[in-house]
Design a protein around this motif. Structure first.
Motif, PDB file in Angstrom:
ATOM      1  N   CYS A   1      34.050  30.050  45.412  1.00 56.41           N
ATOM      2  CA  CYS A   1      35.319  30.046  44.670  1.00 56.41           C
ATOM      3  C   CYS A   1      36.353  30.955  45.331  1.00 56.41           C
ATOM      4  O   CYS A   1      37.191  31.543  44.664  1.00 56.41           O
ATOM      5  N   LEU A   2      36.303  31.072  46.652  1.00 57.87           N
ATOM      6  CA  LEU A   2      37.303  31.851  47.364  1.00 57.87           C
ATOM      7  C   LEU A   2      38.529  31.010  47.736  1.00 57.87           C
ATOM      8  O   LEU A   2      39.623  31.536  47.877  1.00 57.87           O
ATOM      9  N   ARG A   3      38.313  29.711  47.920  1.00 61.67           N
ATOM     10  CA  ARG A   3      39.416  28.821  48.292  1.00 61.67           C
ATOM     11  C   ARG A   3      39.323  27.542  47.481  1.00 61.67           C
ATOM     12  O   ARG A   3      38.240  26.987  47.322  1.00 61.67           O
ATOM     13  N   PRO A   4      40.453  27.022  46.991  1.00 59.55           N
ATOM     14  CA  PRO A   4      40.400  25.773  46.217  1.00 59.55           C
ATOM     15  C   PRO A   4      40.402  24.522  47.073  1.00 59.55           C
ATOM     16  O   PRO A   4      40.133  23.435  46.566  1.00 59.55           O
TER      17      PRO A   4
ATOM     18  N   ASP B   1      35.021  40.351  48.783  1.00 55.89           N
ATOM     19  CA  ASP B   1      35.631  39.484  47.779  1.00 55.89           C
ATOM     20  C   ASP B   1      36.602  40.276  46.913  1.00 55.89           C
ATOM     21  O   ASP B   1      36.327  41.397  46.510  1.00 55.89           O
ATOM     22  N   LYS B   2      37.731  39.662  46.608  1.00 54.77           N
ATOM     23  CA  LYS B   2      38.700  40.254  45.693  1.00 54.77           C
ATOM     24  C   LYS B   2      38.483  39.633  44.315  1.00 54.77           C
ATOM     25  O   LYS B   2      38.511  38.428  44.171  1.00 54.77           O
ATOM     26  N   ASP B   3      38.283  40.494  43.306  1.00 57.51           N
ATOM     27  CA  ASP B   3      37.883  39.948  42.010  1.00 57.51           C
ATOM     28  C   ASP B   3      39.017  39.893  41.000  1.00 57.51           C
ATOM     29  O   ASP B   3      38.802  39.544  39.847  1.00 57.51           O
TER      30      ASP B   3
ATOM     31  N   HIS C   1      44.382  36.389  45.985  1.00 56.64           N
ATOM     32  CA  HIS C   1      43.149  37.054  46.409  1.00 56.64           C
ATOM     33  C   HIS C   1      42.953  36.953  47.916  1.00 56.64           C
ATOM     34  O   HIS C   1      42.565  37.923  48.578  1.00 56.64           O
ATOM     35  N   ARG C   2      43.180  35.771  48.473  1.00 55.84           N
ATOM     36  CA  ARG C   2      42.947  35.605  49.914  1.00 55.84           C
ATOM     37  C   ARG C   2      43.976  36.373  50.735  1.00 55.84           C
ATOM     38  O   ARG C   2      43.669  36.902  51.796  1.00 55.84           O
TER      39      ARG C   2
END
Length: 929
Positions: free
Chosen positions: A145-148, A718-720, A921-922
């Motif tokens: 779930c880091l990139r859609p 990871d950025k939460d 986040h990214r």
């Protein structure tokens, strides 16, 4: 490239290295690939028998996406409620991903990889497809779930993906619920393996498909495919085998499997007053010993399997105990040791010694095992059919004229209403007991019992708009809300899992002290950030069994099965003495007692707690458990993190009285001698667990230099979504640069996902203004640690949690205040800023909710010393008091949220938020030091 090219792709992926012999797909696999690619849609049901290669659906999904990315979803979610199957399917995806990542000379594989990378703009150094496993309660694997926009395959149990789909992800922090809901409710192909195991979830998915809402023009790529080998499935449009699949000339392997005979008998064991756990193991041991080769013994409960394994070990033969209650790394290691004696396609001509494979329901669905004989406890007919499928899986014994033997046993004490299989088990036994001369347990038997012999068909309650309206409120959540498990497993009693991770750096004293010692808690949080739990090191345990273990109720072991969501027993846990565990949610760590453990939790415990024996869950065991954190990181391709603990015996032994500067030369020398690497000073962290008198070093060795342009799903920390994680990245970043970067990335994501030009422009605008509220002078003092940096900052050079906490206390910024609301207030101070927006209300909502709040409410924080905040955007000077009142109930923030829900749908609005927030986040990840 079209559907006719699939056989070439399949052959290139699965042909053995160096072999010149083709490896074609089965006829049905090639036929389905052609049908799906040409029609642009999937059949709703694939009615295929066990052993027919159903998991090749994943291959077809990846190939179809490469052929027609505008029609097919980016994420394939393979759902099955058997943990070992989750792991085995994941290994299949790994093989496909590895072949695609190679600079292959095969033209079809190369073209598929190139087309997949084009979907998200990835270069040749980035894998074209991403794999993630969602098992049990583990929530730390956020790579998917880091990139859609990145193609991905998720292999999951019902609880994990289903709870996320319903906006209530187990183990997910409230502020990330909408992100997970957006990703699981849009752009997804759901593949439900053995749908009879998850009928309520299948019904819930069907209801979601029927009522997607208006969505205001958003792309609607949500497909559902059900796989089933269950007798009695009757759907006219189902995809089924045809004559060429049974033809021994055109398809010899599958034809041989389908025609294989297996001789089976049934027998009652023990006395009515004996518990099954007492009567079954001795008898099953005796029967198993009467066979040679690889003999499987499958029972219904983990403790019964442990007892059978113990008895068989007394014979001196090799015994492999495999349940779903194992850490995947340990299970993979054990299975690899015996692979040449259990996997399908093995060479039976090799004279191996006898092997007993003992297991539970984990060996049923999809497990690629091929044994010579089977002794199994009675279950429902569909469960037995799955177990029969593990015997002579390739049909070689039957073809040679020596069909495999199967014995089904039932304890005399078994009741009519079994805790796992309900009345279906007794109806199955009634059917079997009438066949005194035995029966054929082949893949396609000549006789079938009545439908009552199948697992109970549980149904989900009716899914109403009021349920969605409640679940959509993710942060803050309503005090009263529907239990999502009802729509995942039905109204019958069910139980969720939690995941347990054992760590060497923890002691019972440290875990106990975390509650009251803030400094220690920050140190432990630092450790978790450096070494977060990974799925490979986590063991899934039913919540009742875990609570009993922490409470010290080992002598009254709670019965455990491997059927997800099924409750066998529970333990009364009051507030008495017991051991604490650390609950990990995102970057937060808190100590919890047994009674406070919740479904979906991920818990860290000291290795000294025990709880594992023979690599399986064993609550009575007090033997120290091994720490698998470093191995899990290595296998996951992450940076190597080494802990030098005081009692590890490794030089240099840390000295609490000496600083890192004093010991660093020793540390460098030791690392070069023992690890072959020289650590950088900036990558060495000193942790002080003061209650235990422990001070130790943690060294991070990056695997390679980060690729800034790649945005790889495995790169960086990871950025939460919290300020502490997203705003404090170890490098100072200007506010203007960050906002422009988020706008560009949000627009790029939206464009690749096929959103309209108007929505792309709105997301870009939201990105350029989303952090203007950080212009608050107090927030700037927090970011800069009180030092004037000469420009407005979006990110801070601070990285250590203790320093961040001290800087916040000194800044005067109100605790609990939200810079997002200040951004919204500045945005509304000049009406010209939103003049060009197609949907200004959406832009406002994206700004207000970009850290997960305002769904529907904002935190009510009183600013006792307000000040005027000034920021510049696109030539406009925006001014507003920090006492803007947007946190009040009548500010319109909540009304806007509900209006947008009606406009874009429950999952549509979450998707828009998700696209925007993941861009934030990214961008923060790119700015990380």
């Amino acid at each position: 490239m079209n559907g006719n090219d699939f056989p070439k792709f399949f052959d290139a992926v699965w042909r053995r290295e160096g072999s010149s012999e083709p490896f074609p797909p089965f006829p049905w696999q090639a036929r389905l690939a052609r049908q799906v690619v040409e029609s642009g849609k999937w059949p709703s049901l694939l009615d295929l028998p066990t052993g027919s290669g159903k998991t090749a659906v994943i291959d077809i999904a990846i190939f179809a996406l490469a052929c027609r990315p505008e029609h097919f979803p980016r994420r394939t979610i393979y759902v099955v409620d058997r943990r070992i199957v989750v792991d085995q399917v994941a290994r299949r995806v790994e093989r496909i991903s590895e072949r695609l990542a190679q600079q292959s000379a095969d033209p079809v594989v190369g073209e598929v990889a190139e087309r997949l990378r084009a979907i998200f703009g990835g270069d040749k150094d980035v894998p074209p497809i991403h794999l993630a496993e969602l098992r049990g309660g583990i929530a730390m694997d956020t790579s998917w779930c880091l990139r859609p926009d990145m193609p991905a395959v998720l292999v999951s149990t019902v609880d994990q993906v289903g709870s996320r789909l319903l906006h209530r992800g187990y183990g997910v922090k409230d502020y990330m619920l909408s992100v997970h809901a957006g990703l699981t409710g849009n752009d997804c192909l759901y593949v439900l393996d053995e749908v009879h195991l998850s009928q309520p979830f299948a019904e819930t998915l069907d209801a979601i498909q029927r009522d997607r809402g208006d969505r205001s023009g958003l792309p609607d790529r949500l497909h559902v495919v059900q796989l089933s080998a269950t007798p009695g499935t009757d759907v006219d449009s189902a995809f089924r085998l045809e004559a060429d699949d049974r033809n021994s000339e055109t398809c010899p392997v599958l034809a041989r499997r389908l025609a294989a005979r297996k001789n089976a008998v049934a027998k009652v064991v023990g006395r009515p007053e004996e518990r099954a756990e007492e009567s079954l193991p001795p008898f099953m041991k005796e029967v198993a010993q009467s066979h040679t080769g690889t003999v499987a013994v499958i029972v219904n409960r983990v403790e019964t399997a442990r007892r059978v394994a113990e008895l068989l070990e007394e014979c001196g033969d090799d015994v492999l105990l495999v349940t779903g209650r194992m850490r995947p790394l340990e299970r993979d290691e054990l299975l690899s040791q015996f692979a040449d004696r259990i996997v399908t396609g093995r060479d039976r001509s090799v004279g191996h010694p006898r092997l007993f494979l003992v297991g539970t329901q984990s060996l049923e669905v999809g497990a690629d095992f091929d044994v010579d004989a089977l002794v199994t406890e009675c279950a429902s007919w569909d469960a037995l059919r799955q177990r029969f499928g593990r015997v002579d899986r390739d049909g070689l014994l039957s073809e040679a004229g020596t069909p495999a033997d199967i014995m089904v046993v039932k304890a005399a004490s078994s009741s009519h209403d079994d805790p796992i299989y309900g009345p279906a088990m007794m109806h199955t036994w009634k059917f079997l007991s009438k066949r005194s001369n035995g029966f054929d347990a082949g893949v396609e038997p000549h006789e079938e019992p009545e439908r009552e012999a199948l697992s109970p068909r549980r149904s989900a309650p009716l899914l109403l708009s009021n349920h969605w309206r409640t679940w959509a409120q993710t942060h803050p959540r309503p005090h009263v809300e529907p239990d999502p498990s009802l729509w995942l497993h039905g109204p019958e009693p069910s139980v969720a899992d939690v995941d347990v991770v054992w760590r060497d750096d923890l002691t019972q004293e440290v875990v106990t002290a975390v509650t009251d010692d803030r400094a220690l808690r920050l140190q432990v949080q630092t450790m978790v950030r450096l070494l977060p739990p990974l799925p490979g090191e986590a063991l899934s345990v039913p919540i009742g069994a875990l609570r009993a273990w922490l409470a010290g109720r080992d002598q009254d072991e709670v019965p455990v099965a491997d059927a997800e969501g099924r409750a066998l027993g529970c333990a009364e846990v009051n507030g008495g003495p017991g051991r604490l565990a650390l609950r990990v949610r995102g970057s937060d760590v808190s100590a919890v007692a047994a009674k406070d453990v919740r479904r979906g939790d991920t818990l860290l415990v000291p290795c000294s707690y025990g709880g594992i024996s023979r690599a399986n869950w064993a609550p009575q065991s007090g033997e120290a458990v091994s720490d698998l954190a470093r191995v899990a990181r290595r296998l996951a391709g992450r940076d190597d993190v080494v802990r030098l603990l005081p009692d590890s015996g490794d030089p240099p032994v840390p000295d609490p009285l000496e600083s890192l500067d004093d010991r660093f030369p020793d540390l460098v020398k030791w690392s070069e001698e023992h690890l072959g690497c020289r650590p950088a000073r900036s990558l060495v962290t000193v942790l002080d667990y003061s209650p235990a008198g422990s001070r130790f070093f943690v060294i991070r060795f990056p695997r390679e230099a980060p690729k800034r342009a790649a945005l790889d799903a495995t790169a960086g920390l990871d950025k939460d979504g919290t300020d502490e994680m997203n705003s404090f990245v170890g490098s100072g970043v200007g506010l203007r640069a960050h906002c422009e970067g988020v706008g560009r990335l949000a627009g790029a994501f939206a464009r690749r996902l096929g959103l309209s030009d108007a929505l792309v422009a709105d997301l870009e605008l939201a990105g350029r203004v989303h952090d203007l509220g950080k212009a608050d002078a107090r927030f700037q003092r927090w970011l800069s640690d009180g030092v004037d940096r000469g420009e407005l900052l979006a990110k801070s050079e601070l990285h250590d949690p203790r320093a961040i906490a001290r800087a916040r206390d000194a800044s005067g910024y109100p605790h609990g205040a939200r810079h997002e609301l200040m951004s919204l207030a500045l945005l509304d101070s000049d009406e010209t800023v939103l003049g060009a927006a197609e949907d200004p209300e959406l832009v406002r909502h994206l700004v207000a909710s970009h850290h997960g709040w305002c769904r529907p409410w904002a935190p009510a924080i009183s600013d006792t010393h307000p000040l005027e905040v000034e920021a510049e955007h696109d030539g406009h000077v925006l001014r507003m008091s920090s006492d803007h009142g947007l946190a009040s109930a009548g500010s319109g923030v909540a009304d806007r949220f509900f209006a947008l829900l009606d406009r874009y749908g429950w999952h549509g609005l979450a998707w828009l938020e998700c696209i925007f927030r993941l861009a934030d986040h990214r961008q923060s990840q790119l700015e990380d030091r």
